[in-house]
Design a protein around this motif. Sequence first.
Motif, mmCIF file in Angstrom:
data_model
loop_
_atom_site.group_PDB
_atom_site.id
_atom_site.type_symbol
_atom_site.label_atom_id
_atom_site.label_comp_id
_atom_site.label_asym_id
_atom_site.label_seq_id
_atom_site.Cartn_x
_atom_site.Cartn_y
_atom_site.Cartn_z
ATOM 1 N N ASP A 33 0.830 -1.208 0.000
ATOM 2 C CA ASP A 33 0.000 0.000 0.000
ATOM 3 C C ASP A 33 0.859 1.250 0.000
ATOM 4 O O ASP A 33 1.552 1.547 0.978
ATOM 5 C CB ASP A 33 -0.920 0.009 1.222
ATOM 6 N N LYS A 35 0.546 5.465 -1.223
ATOM 7 C CA LYS A 35 -0.338 6.528 -1.682
ATOM 8 C C LYS A 35 0.475 7.764 -2.040
ATOM 9 O O LYS A 35 1.461 8.078 -1.375
ATOM 10 C CB LYS A 35 -1.361 6.883 -0.611
ATOM 11 N N ALA A 40 -4.200 5.829 -4.023
ATOM 12 C CA ALA A 40 -3.406 4.600 -4.102
ATOM 13 C C ALA A 40 -2.617 4.550 -5.405
ATOM 14 O O ALA A 40 -3.149 4.863 -6.468
ATOM 15 C CB ALA A 40 -4.311 3.376 -3.995
ATOM 16 N N VAL A 55 3.006 8.352 1.065
ATOM 17 C CA VAL A 55 2.776 7.652 2.327
ATOM 18 C C VAL A 55 2.763 6.153 2.053
ATOM 19 O O VAL A 55 2.070 5.688 1.145
ATOM 20 C CB VAL A 55 1.437 8.081 2.969
ATOM 21 N N THR A 56 3.542 5.413 2.833
ATOM 22 C CA THR A 56 3.539 3.954 2.734
ATOM 23 C C THR A 56 2.905 3.372 3.991
ATOM 24 O O THR A 56 3.113 3.877 5.092
ATOM 25 C CB THR A 56 4.968 3.391 2.582
ATOM 26 N N ALA A 57 2.152 2.303 3.806
ATOM 27 C CA ALA A 57 1.543 1.593 4.934
ATOM 28 C C ALA A 57 2.549 0.591 5.500
ATOM 29 O O ALA A 57 3.692 0.519 5.044
ATOM 30 C CB ALA A 57 0.278 0.881 4.469
ATOM 31 N N ARG A 58 2.108 -0.190 6.450
ATOM 32 C CA ARG A 58 2.977 -1.175 7.084
ATOM 33 C C ARG A 58 3.555 -2.164 6.083
ATOM 34 O O ARG A 58 4.666 -2.653 6.247
ATOM 35 C CB ARG A 58 2.183 -1.905 8.166
ATOM 36 N N ASN A 59 2.816 -2.440 5.010
ATOM 37 C CA ASN A 59 3.283 -3.388 3.994
ATOM 38 C C ASN A 59 3.782 -2.682 2.720
ATOM 39 O O ASN A 59 4.028 -3.321 1.711
ATOM 40 C CB ASN A 59 2.158 -4.350 3.618
ATOM 41 N N GLY A 60 3.914 -1.365 2.772
ATOM 42 C CA GLY A 60 4.233 -0.608 1.567
ATOM 43 C C GLY A 60 5.701 -0.217 1.434
ATOM 44 O O GLY A 60 6.383 0.056 2.420
ATOM 45 N N PRO A 76 8.480 0.986 4.755
ATOM 46 C CA PRO A 76 7.125 0.928 5.308
ATOM 47 C C PRO A 76 6.925 1.973 6.409
ATOM 48 O O PRO A 76 7.878 2.403 7.067
ATOM 49 C CB PRO A 76 7.048 -0.489 5.888
ATOM 50 N N ASN A 77 5.678 2.359 6.602
ATOM 51 C CA ASN A 77 5.281 3.330 7.638
ATOM 52 C C ASN A 77 6.019 4.654 7.514
ATOM 53 O O ASN A 77 6.502 5.196 8.506
ATOM 54 C CB ASN A 77 5.482 2.744 9.037
ATOM 55 N N SER A 79 6.045 8.690 5.844
ATOM 56 C CA SER A 79 5.277 9.799 5.291
ATOM 57 C C SER A 79 6.255 10.918 4.962
ATOM 58 O O SER A 79 7.013 11.358 5.832
ATOM 59 C CB SER A 79 4.239 10.281 6.313
#
Length: 127
Positions: A33, A35, A40, A55-60, A76-77, A79
């Motif tokens: 993930d 954005k 996305a 912005v990356t999520a925990r799996n991004g 990951p995580n 911004s």
Amino acid sequence: MRRVIGMLVVAMLLCASQSLAASLAKIASFRGDVKVNGKAVKMKNLPVNAGSRIVTARNGRARVVYPDGTLFDVSPNTSLTIKPGQLDIAAGTVKAVVKKGTKVLNRFVTPAGVAAVKGTTTTVGYN
């Protein structure tokens, strides 16, 4: 009528050239993930403009590449906001490979401080 069509064509060309000029880099690859400006990422080679927030999520994860080959990997995580010559990192970690003498990326700004680089591989983070 020809005059109106001509004016429309000129206006479209001006808008297109401004859009291309504003593009600083591109997202060359991504996983999970990610954005850009709240939307996305769904394809590689997505242009990233000045002021864009990534912005990356925990799996991004994402790799952002500038035209001169300078690049940075977003962990990951994370911004951050991309600006001409710098990254503003609000949270997370970025690993950058900065070409010597480049002007496209040479400053990293976090809430804790500012780092300037001149041709190196570096990791910058803030949590």
